[in-house]
Design a protein around this motif. Structure first.
Motif, PDB file in Angstrom:
ATOM      1  N   UNK A   1      99.756 203.260  54.229  1.00 22.57           N
ATOM      2  CA  UNK A   1      99.039 204.340  54.240  1.00 22.57           C
ATOM      3  C   UNK A   1      97.646 203.982  53.178  1.00 22.57           C
ATOM      4  N   UNK A   2      96.545 203.791  53.495  1.00 18.45           N
ATOM      5  CA  UNK A   2      95.542 203.503  52.737  1.00 18.45           C
ATOM      6  C   UNK A   2      94.720 204.649  52.324  1.00 18.45           C
ATOM      7  N   UNK A   3      94.843 205.388  51.455  1.00 18.98           N
ATOM      8  CA  UNK A   3      93.911 206.376  51.252  1.00 18.98           C
ATOM      9  C   UNK A   3      92.558 206.028  50.479  1.00 18.98           C
ATOM     10  N   UNK A   4      91.460 206.212  51.189  1.00 15.75           N
ATOM     11  CA  UNK A   4      90.204 205.838  50.889  1.00 15.75           C
ATOM     12  C   UNK A   4      89.518 206.822  49.809  1.00 15.75           C
ATOM     13  N   UNK A   5      88.143 206.216  49.606  1.00 16.04           N
ATOM     14  CA  UNK A   5      87.341 207.384  48.672  1.00 16.04           C
ATOM     15  C   UNK A   5      86.067 207.822  49.474  1.00 16.04           C
ATOM     16  N   UNK A   6      86.200 207.169  50.809  1.00 14.16           N
ATOM     17  CA  UNK A   6      84.977 207.647  51.860  1.00 14.16           C
ATOM     18  C   UNK A   6      85.028 209.085  52.309  1.00 14.16           C
ATOM     19  N   UNK A   7      83.670 209.444  52.505  1.00 14.11           N
ATOM     20  CA  UNK A   7      83.553 210.932  53.312  1.00 14.11           C
ATOM     21  C   UNK A   7      83.737 210.562  54.730  1.00 14.11           C
ATOM     22  N   UNK A   8      83.657 211.799  55.426  1.00 13.36           N
ATOM     23  CA  UNK A   8      83.795 211.829  56.914  1.00 13.36           C
ATOM     24  C   UNK A   8      83.039 210.685  57.648  1.00 13.36           C
ATOM     25  N   UNK A   9      81.627 210.755  57.118  1.00 10.22           N
ATOM     26  CA  UNK A   9      80.698 210.019  57.826  1.00 10.22           C
ATOM     27  C   UNK A   9      81.026 208.577  57.770  1.00 10.22           C
ATOM     28  N   UNK A  10      81.413 208.217  56.420  1.00  8.95           N
ATOM     29  CA  UNK A  10      81.750 206.591  56.207  1.00  8.95           C
ATOM     30  C   UNK A  10      83.095 206.215  56.980  1.00  8.95           C
ATOM     31  N   UNK A  11      83.853 207.116  57.237  1.00  4.43           N
ATOM     32  CA  UNK A  11      85.122 206.705  57.889  1.00  4.43           C
ATOM     33  C   UNK A  11      84.799 206.594  59.527  1.00  4.43           C
ATOM     34  N   UNK A  12      83.812 207.415  59.843  1.00  4.18           N
ATOM     35  CA  UNK A  12      83.410 207.258  61.153  1.00  4.18           C
ATOM     36  C   UNK A  12      82.806 206.035  61.449  1.00  4.18           C
ATOM     37  N   UNK A  13      82.116 205.656  60.277  1.00  5.80           N
ATOM     38  CA  UNK A  13      81.157 204.233  60.661  1.00  5.80           C
ATOM     39  C   UNK A  13      82.037 203.144  60.476  1.00  5.80           C
ATOM     40  N   UNK A  14      83.152 203.340  59.590  1.00  8.01           N
ATOM     41  CA  UNK A  14      84.003 202.162  59.535  1.00  8.01           C
ATOM     42  C   UNK A  14      84.787 202.002  60.820  1.00  8.01           C
TER      43      UNK A  14
ATOM     44  N   UNK B   1     103.840 188.425  62.235  1.00  8.11           N
ATOM     45  CA  UNK B   1     103.923 188.249  63.821  1.00  8.11           C
ATOM     46  C   UNK B   1     102.993 189.152  64.618  1.00  8.11           C
ATOM     47  N   UNK B   2     103.026 190.377  64.196  1.00  2.01           N
ATOM     48  CA  UNK B   2     102.289 191.167  64.994  1.00  2.01           C
ATOM     49  C   UNK B   2     101.826 192.412  64.240  1.00  2.01           C
ATOM     50  N   UNK B   3     100.875 192.960  64.453  1.00  5.10           N
ATOM     51  CA  UNK B   3     100.362 194.343  63.415  1.00  5.10           C
ATOM     52  C   UNK B   3      99.343 195.019  64.461  1.00  5.10           C
ATOM     53  N   UNK B   4      99.249 196.279  63.605  1.00  2.00           N
ATOM     54  CA  UNK B   4      98.218 197.260  64.143  1.00  2.00           C
ATOM     55  C   UNK B   4      97.519 197.967  62.982  1.00  2.00           C
ATOM     56  N   UNK B   5      96.426 198.411  63.266  1.00  2.00           N
ATOM     57  CA  UNK B   5      95.766 199.124  62.217  1.00  2.00           C
ATOM     58  C   UNK B   5      94.710 200.112  62.747  1.00  2.00           C
ATOM     59  N   UNK B   6      94.597 201.007  62.165  1.00  2.00           N
ATOM     60  CA  UNK B   6      93.795 202.362  62.717  1.00  2.00           C
ATOM     61  C   UNK B   6      93.205 202.974  61.546  1.00  2.00           C
ATOM     62  N   UNK B   7      91.711 203.232  61.911  1.00  2.00           N
ATOM     63  CA  UNK B   7      90.837 203.762  60.851  1.00  2.00           C
ATOM     64  C   UNK B   7      90.871 205.356  61.416  1.00  2.00           C
ATOM     65  N   UNK B   8      91.343 206.184  60.582  1.00  2.00           N
ATOM     66  CA  UNK B   8      91.311 207.669  60.885  1.00  2.00           C
ATOM     67  C   UNK B   8      89.876 208.210  60.686  1.00  2.00           C
ATOM     68  N   UNK B   9      89.369 209.483  61.358  1.00  4.31           N
ATOM     69  CA  UNK B   9      88.194 209.924  61.204  1.00  4.31           C
ATOM     70  C   UNK B   9      88.351 211.296  60.708  1.00  4.31           C
ATOM     71  N   UNK B  10      89.328 211.883  60.968  1.00  6.42           N
ATOM     72  CA  UNK B  10      89.655 213.341  60.505  1.00  6.42           C
ATOM     73  C   UNK B  10      90.450 213.336  59.073  1.00  6.42           C
ATOM     74  N   UNK B  11      90.494 212.071  58.265  1.00  8.64           N
ATOM     75  CA  UNK B  11      91.171 211.897  57.240  1.00  8.64           C
ATOM     76  C   UNK B  11      90.573 210.647  56.445  1.00  8.64           C
TER      77      UNK B  11
END
Length: 243
Positions: A118-131, A167-177
């Protein structure tokens, strides 16, 4: 490690936090206040609630089989230095790194190991949406050169779980957090994997890679999903208003 240790002090209160974690659109969910409150969760939840000692994955295995994962290591909460391959670090850099929390699990047969982060970022909501838009549009979550790194704790079954064993991975950028959720899986015997495959592909019925045949895509996706759900459920329960 003492599993009742808390990653920080206190417990974030307020209805807006509970609203975000329950996915409820009422009471301010999705508002800047809720987003900000969610970003403070990294230091407020007990380890055993954030990364449960045992995770049940009903129907999470190949063919809808049940899965059970047992936690074997919890990394000290940290920054992101050396935690990701250089290209993934560069891709995530616009969001910044506030804190990184990780734990490694094994399946019931002790033949697979999976790190959840769980990577907690410094970004605001708009930046997370862009990412998120960039990751989705460019398929960054599916590129082998952007796989997350595992946490191979010494003295555990995952001691040999390094970059070459992914061997396998998944990654998801949340936009509500301000959170990026990921998981990466491999074989517990330390074998090198030459054909790592995104979980989405490895879970397909016609996939024939070692990752797919071993069910490692299911491990990565199943654990990532359930750790995210656990986070939401735990904090919602702790912050809900008395009836």
């Amino acid at each position: 490690m003492v599993t009742c240790v808390v990653l920080g002090l206190g417990l974030i209160g307020g209805a807006v936090t509970g609203s975000w974690l329950s996915g409820d659109s009422a009471d301010g969910a999705g508002t800047p206040d809720a987003f900000t409150a969610a970003g403070a969760l990294w230091h407020s939840i007990p380890v055993d609630e954030l990364f449960p000692p045992t995770v049940d994955g009903e129907g999470a295995g190949p063919g809808g089989a049940d899965r059970t994962w047992t936690r074997i290591a919890v990394a000290p909460d940290s920054g992101c230095k050396d935690a990701f391959d250089p290209l993934l670090s560069k891709a995530l850099a616009p969001a910044g790194c506030l804190r990184l929390l990780r734990a490694t699990y094994t399946d019931a047969t002790r033949s697979h190991v999976t790190t959840v982060g769980l990577l907690f970022t410094k970004a605001d909501s708009a930046a997370m949406g862009t990412l998120r838009t960039r990751f989705n549009a460019q398929g960054l979550d599916r590129r082998r050169d952007l796989m997350p790194r595992p946490y191979g704790a010494q003295g555990t079954l995952a001691a040999g779980f390094g970059d070459a064993q992914r061997a396998s991975w998944t990654l998801s950028v949340l936009t509500d957090a301000p959170v990026v959720v990921y998981a990466v899986s491999g074989f517990a015997d330390g074998r090198t994997v030459t054909e790592p495959q995104p979980a989405e592909d490895a879970m397909k019925a016609d996939a024939t890679t070692p990752a797919a045949q071993g069910g490692l895509g299911h491990d990565a996706q199943g654990l990532a999903d359930r750790i995210e759900r656990s986070l939401r459920k735990t904090v919602n329960s702790a912050t809900e208003k008395p009836s």
